[in-house]
Design a protein around this motif. Structure first.
Motif, PDB file in Angstrom:
ATOM      1  N   ASP A 243     -26.303 -13.354  -6.807  1.00 46.52           N
ATOM      2  CA  ASP A 243     -25.256 -12.998  -5.853  1.00 46.52           C
ATOM      3  C   ASP A 243     -25.871 -13.053  -4.455  1.00 46.52           C
ATOM      4  N   LEU A 244     -25.560 -14.109  -3.710  1.00 48.64           N
ATOM      5  CA  LEU A 244     -26.222 -14.336  -2.430  1.00 48.64           C
ATOM      6  C   LEU A 244     -25.536 -13.624  -1.270  1.00 48.64           C
ATOM      7  N   ARG A 245     -24.611 -12.727  -1.565  1.00 54.42           N
ATOM      8  CA  ARG A 245     -24.082 -11.862  -0.518  1.00 54.42           C
ATOM      9  C   ARG A 245     -25.186 -11.007   0.106  1.00 54.42           C
ATOM     10  N   GLU A 246     -26.264 -10.829  -0.628  1.00 52.17           N
ATOM     11  CA  GLU A 246     -27.421 -10.104  -0.112  1.00 52.17           C
ATOM     12  C   GLU A 246     -27.930 -10.716   1.191  1.00 52.17           C
ATOM     13  N   PHE A 247     -27.860 -12.033   1.298  1.00 50.11           N
ATOM     14  CA  PHE A 247     -28.394 -12.739   2.461  1.00 50.11           C
ATOM     15  C   PHE A 247     -27.309 -13.105   3.479  1.00 50.11           C
ATOM     16  N   ALA A 248     -26.083 -13.301   3.019  1.00 51.48           N
ATOM     17  CA  ALA A 248     -25.002 -13.720   3.909  1.00 51.48           C
ATOM     18  C   ALA A 248     -23.696 -13.088   3.436  1.00 51.48           C
ATOM     19  N   PRO A 249     -23.517 -11.790   3.700  1.00 48.15           N
ATOM     20  CA  PRO A 249     -22.362 -11.074   3.143  1.00 48.15           C
ATOM     21  C   PRO A 249     -21.009 -11.563   3.650  1.00 48.15           C
ATOM     22  N   LYS A 250     -20.966 -12.066   4.860  1.00 47.96           N
ATOM     23  CA  LYS A 250     -19.696 -12.549   5.391  1.00 47.96           C
ATOM     24  C   LYS A 250     -19.365 -13.950   4.876  1.00 47.96           C
ATOM     25  N   ALA A 251     -20.376 -14.779   4.729  1.00 46.13           N
ATOM     26  CA  ALA A 251     -20.140 -16.175   4.348  1.00 46.13           C
ATOM     27  C   ALA A 251     -19.926 -16.352   2.852  1.00 46.13           C
ATOM     28  N   THR A 252     -20.696 -15.637   2.023  1.00 41.83           N
ATOM     29  CA  THR A 252     -20.713 -15.901   0.591  1.00 41.83           C
ATOM     30  C   THR A 252     -19.445 -15.379  -0.079  1.00 41.83           C
ATOM     31  N   GLN A 253     -18.695 -16.297  -0.700  1.00 37.56           N
ATOM     32  CA  GLN A 253     -17.411 -15.959  -1.319  1.00 37.56           C
ATOM     33  C   GLN A 253     -17.484 -15.878  -2.841  1.00 37.56           C
ATOM     34  N   CYS A 254     -18.500 -16.494  -3.428  1.00 36.47           N
ATOM     35  CA  CYS A 254     -18.676 -16.499  -4.886  1.00 36.47           C
ATOM     36  C   CYS A 254     -20.094 -16.983  -5.141  1.00 36.47           C
ATOM     37  N   SER A 255     -20.695 -16.538  -6.221  1.00 40.15           N
ATOM     38  CA  SER A 255     -21.994 -17.071  -6.621  1.00 40.15           C
ATOM     39  C   SER A 255     -22.022 -17.312  -8.126  1.00 40.15           C
ATOM     40  N   SER A 256     -22.641 -18.408  -8.505  1.00 40.79           N
ATOM     41  CA  SER A 256     -22.971 -18.655  -9.906  1.00 40.79           C
ATOM     42  C   SER A 256     -24.264 -17.905 -10.186  1.00 40.79           C
ATOM     43  N   VAL A 257     -24.230 -16.947 -11.099  1.00 36.38           N
ATOM     44  CA  VAL A 257     -25.378 -16.056 -11.305  1.00 36.38           C
ATOM     45  C   VAL A 257     -25.880 -16.142 -12.750  1.00 36.38           C
ATOM     46  N   TRP A 258     -27.203 -16.129 -12.890  1.00 35.23           N
ATOM     47  CA  TRP A 258     -27.803 -16.077 -14.224  1.00 35.23           C
ATOM     48  C   TRP A 258     -27.694 -14.668 -14.776  1.00 35.23           C
ATOM     49  N   VAL A 259     -27.350 -14.571 -16.040  1.00 36.63           N
ATOM     50  CA  VAL A 259     -27.223 -13.269 -16.712  1.00 36.63           C
ATOM     51  C   VAL A 259     -28.052 -13.304 -18.002  1.00 36.63           C
ATOM     52  N   TRP A 260     -29.322 -13.660 -17.844  1.00 33.21           N
ATOM     53  CA  TRP A 260     -30.189 -13.899 -19.000  1.00 33.21           C
ATOM     54  C   TRP A 260     -30.261 -12.725 -19.962  1.00 33.21           C
ATOM     55  N   ASP A 261     -30.162 -11.504 -19.458  1.00 28.50           N
ATOM     56  CA  ASP A 261     -30.278 -10.345 -20.338  1.00 28.50           C
ATOM     57  C   ASP A 261     -29.177 -10.315 -21.389  1.00 28.50           C
ATOM     58  N   ARG A 262     -28.002 -10.877 -21.079  1.00 24.20           N
ATOM     59  CA  ARG A 262     -26.909 -10.900 -22.055  1.00 24.20           C
ATOM     60  C   ARG A 262     -27.272 -11.763 -23.261  1.00 24.20           C
ATOM     61  N   PHE A 263     -28.085 -12.768 -23.039  1.00 23.39           N
ATOM     62  CA  PHE A 263     -28.575 -13.595 -24.147  1.00 23.39           C
ATOM     63  C   PHE A 263     -29.839 -12.995 -24.752  1.00 23.39           C
ATOM     64  N   LEU A 264     -30.768 -12.541 -23.905  1.00 25.02           N
ATOM     65  CA  LEU A 264     -32.075 -12.117 -24.394  1.00 25.02           C
ATOM     66  C   LEU A 264     -32.023 -10.832 -25.216  1.00 25.02           C
ATOM     67  N   GLU A 265     -31.161  -9.900 -24.847  1.00 26.13           N
ATOM     68  CA  GLU A 265     -31.147  -8.640 -25.599  1.00 26.13           C
ATOM     69  C   GLU A 265     -30.836  -8.850 -27.080  1.00 26.13           C
ATOM     70  N   PRO A 266     -29.747  -9.553 -27.440  1.00 25.33           N
ATOM     71  CA  PRO A 266     -29.523  -9.774 -28.872  1.00 25.33           C
ATOM     72  C   PRO A 266     -30.603 -10.623 -29.525  1.00 25.33           C
ATOM     73  N   GLU A 267     -31.196 -11.574 -28.785  1.00 18.53           N
ATOM     74  CA  GLU A 267     -32.277 -12.385 -29.368  1.00 18.53           C
ATOM     75  C   GLU A 267     -33.490 -11.521 -29.664  1.00 18.53           C
ATOM     76  N   ILE A 268     -33.850 -10.665 -28.728  1.00 14.43           N
ATOM     77  CA  ILE A 268     -35.011  -9.793 -28.931  1.00 14.43           C
ATOM     78  C   ILE A 268     -34.747  -8.822 -30.082  1.00 14.43           C
ATOM     79  N   LYS A 269     -33.523  -8.344 -30.171  1.00 13.84           N
ATOM     80  CA  LYS A 269     -33.192  -7.442 -31.293  1.00 13.84           C
ATOM     81  C   LYS A 269     -33.302  -8.164 -32.630  1.00 13.84           C
ATOM     82  N   LYS A 270     -32.949  -9.455 -32.659  1.00 10.36           N
ATOM     83  CA  LYS A 270     -33.123 -10.246 -33.878  1.00 10.36           C
ATOM     84  C   LYS A 270     -34.602 -10.384 -34.212  1.00 10.36           C
TER      85      LYS A 270
END
Length: 361
Positions: A243-270
Motif C-alpha cells: 500500500d503505497l499511500r505511505e509515500f504518497a497519500p494524496k496521489a495513491t488511489q489503489c495498490s496491488s499488494v502481496w499478502v503472502w501470509d494468507r498462503f504461508l500460514e496454511p502451508e506452514i501448518k501443513k
C-alpha cells in the motif's frame, strides 16, 4: 537478462500439467518447528522485500511464533548457502526465501537437507521439501485499473513497468481491461525502464508520462518513485507490492499488494502437521489463494466505482477470469475465443497487448 526471462518463462510453462504427475509422499518435519526468513535486500526497502517482512510479522502474530529475518543475502550461492546453513545448524527447519535468484541454491540445499522445508516466492525450483510460488498479479492490477479509470478525468492512463515479458505484460493488459470497465475509451501508455529497481529511471518515466497529459499512472516496478512523482505533479497513481499511500497519500488511489501470509500460514501448518506435499511445479496463486490483493480506494475514486471494484473483487474470488474470451489484441487478432479462458502457458509467454495499450521503450 535474456537467460532470466527464459527461465521465468520455463517456470510458468512448467506450472501447466500438474495433474499428470503422480502424488508424492507427504513431507515429515523432524523436531519442533523453527521458521526463518532470508531476504536478498534490506527488509524495509519499501517494496517486494518489505511486503515479505510484513507478512512475516503477521505470521508471528497469528501463529504465536518468532520468525527471525536475515537481511541483505544477495542472489548468489556464495552468500545464500552459508546464511541458510548457519540457520539450519541452529535448528531452523522451515526456511522461507525471497527471490528468483535463490532458486538453484535452494534446490541444492533442499537435497542436502531433506528434513528441512524450503519455501521460495518467485522461485522456479521445486522438490519433495521445496516449494516455489508466485501470484496472479493481473487480478489485483485489473482492480487497480478500475480505480485508475474512475479517478482519471482524461481517460489517458500511464504505466511504469520493468521489462516487457509475460508476468509484466499481463499486469499492463489487465490494468487496461480494468480501466475500460469504467471508461471503455481509456488508454494505457506503458514505458519500460529495463530494471526492477531503479528510482531514477522510474522518476524519468513517470515525468515523461505526465508530460503527455496522463493523469493516473500505474506501476510494476519496485520503488515508490512513481507515486512520489505523481503527488509532486498533482496527478494520481496506483501502486505495486505494498500500500503505497505511505509515500504518497494524496496521489495513491489503489495498490496491488502481496499478502503472502494468507498462503504461508496454511502451508506452514501443513508442514508442522506432517501432511505437506509440495506441488511438483510450485503454486500460481490467485487472490483467493493468497497471492495478491488490493488496498483501495483513494478519495478520487467515486463511491459507486469503489463499490463496483469491491463487487469485481468478490467475483474474481468466486472464479471470474480476467482473461476470458472473447478477447482480441490491439491489432484485432483473436487471442481468447468466446467461452474460453487464456491458459497459464499463454499468460507466461504473453507478448501482445489489448486494445488501448500504447507501448513505449
Amino acid at each position: 537478462m535474456t537467460r532470466h526471462i527464459l527461465r521465468l518463462l520455463a517456470f510458468g510453462l512448467a506450472l501447466v500439467g500438474l495433474s499428470a504427475l503422480p502424488a508424492m509422499a507427504a513431507f515429515k518435519l523432524k523436531g519442533e518447528p523453527k521458521i526463518a526468513l532470508v531476504i536478498f535486500t534490506q527488509k524495509n526497502d519499501g517494496g517486494w522485500s518489505q511486503a515479505l517482512d510484513e507478512a512475516r510479522q503477521r505470521l508471528e502474530a497469528s501463529m504465536g511464533v518468532k520468525i527471525p529475518v536475515v537481511e541483505n543475502v544477495p542472489e548468489n550461492a556464495t552468500a545464500i548457502r552459508p546464511a541458510v546453513e548457519l540457520l539450519i545448524s541452529r535448528g531452523f527447519n522451515i526456511i522461507i526465501g525471497s527471490a528468483f535468484g535463490y532458486s538453484d541454491t535452494f534446490k541444492e540445499l533442499s537435497e542436502k537437507y531433506p528434513d528441512v522445508a524450503f519455501l521460495n516466492p518467485a522461485g522456479i525450483t521445486n522438490g519433495p521439501n521445496l516449494q516455489s510460488f508466485y501470484g496472479r498479479t493481473y487480478e489485483s492490477q485489473y482492480l487497480c485499473g478500475m480505480a485508475a479509470g474512475a479517478a482519471s478525468k482524461s481517460g489517458k492512463l500511464g504505466f511504469v513497468a520493468a521489462n516487457p515479458f509475460g508476468l509484466v505484460n499481463w499486469t499492463v493488459n489487465a490494468y487496461a481491461l480494468g480501466a475500460q470497465q469504467v471508461n471503455p475509451n481509456a488508454t494505457v501508455t506503458v514505458i519500460y525502464t529495463g530494471a526492477w529497481n531503479d528510482p531514477v529511471k522510474e522518476r524519468a518515466a513517470a515525468e515523461a508520462l505526465i508530460e503527455q497529459g496522463i493523469d493516473v499512472i500505474g506501476q510494476h516496478v519496485d520503488t515508490p518513485a512513481t507515486q512520489i512523482v505523481a503527488q509532486e505533479k498533482g496527478v494520481y497513481a496506483t501502486g505495486h507490492h505494498r500500500d503505497l499511500r505511505e509515500f504518497a497519500p494524496k496521489a495513491t488511489q489503489c495498490s496491488s499488494v502481496w499478502v503472502w501470509d494468507r498462503f504461508l500460514e496454511p502451508e506452514i501448518k501443513k508442514i508442522i502437521a506432517g501432511d505437506w506435499t509440495p506441488p511438483a511445479y510450485g503454486a500460481f496463486l490467485s487472490i483467493k489463494e493468497g497471492g495478491t490483493d488490493i488496498a483501495c480506494c483513494g478519495d478520487a475514486v467515486p463511491k459507486d466505482a469503489a463499490d463496483k471494484i469491491t463487487a469485481e473483487r468478490e467475483a474474481i474470488v468466486n472464479g471470474k477470469q480476467v482473461y476470458a474470451g472473447p478477447l482480441a489484441d490491439r491489432d484485432g487478432k483473436e487471442r481468447v475465443p468466446a467461452g474460453q479462458v487464456l491458459s497459464d502457458a499463454d499468460l507466461w509467454k504473453m507478448d501482445w497487448f489489448v486494445k488501448g495499450v500504447i507501448s513505449q521503450k
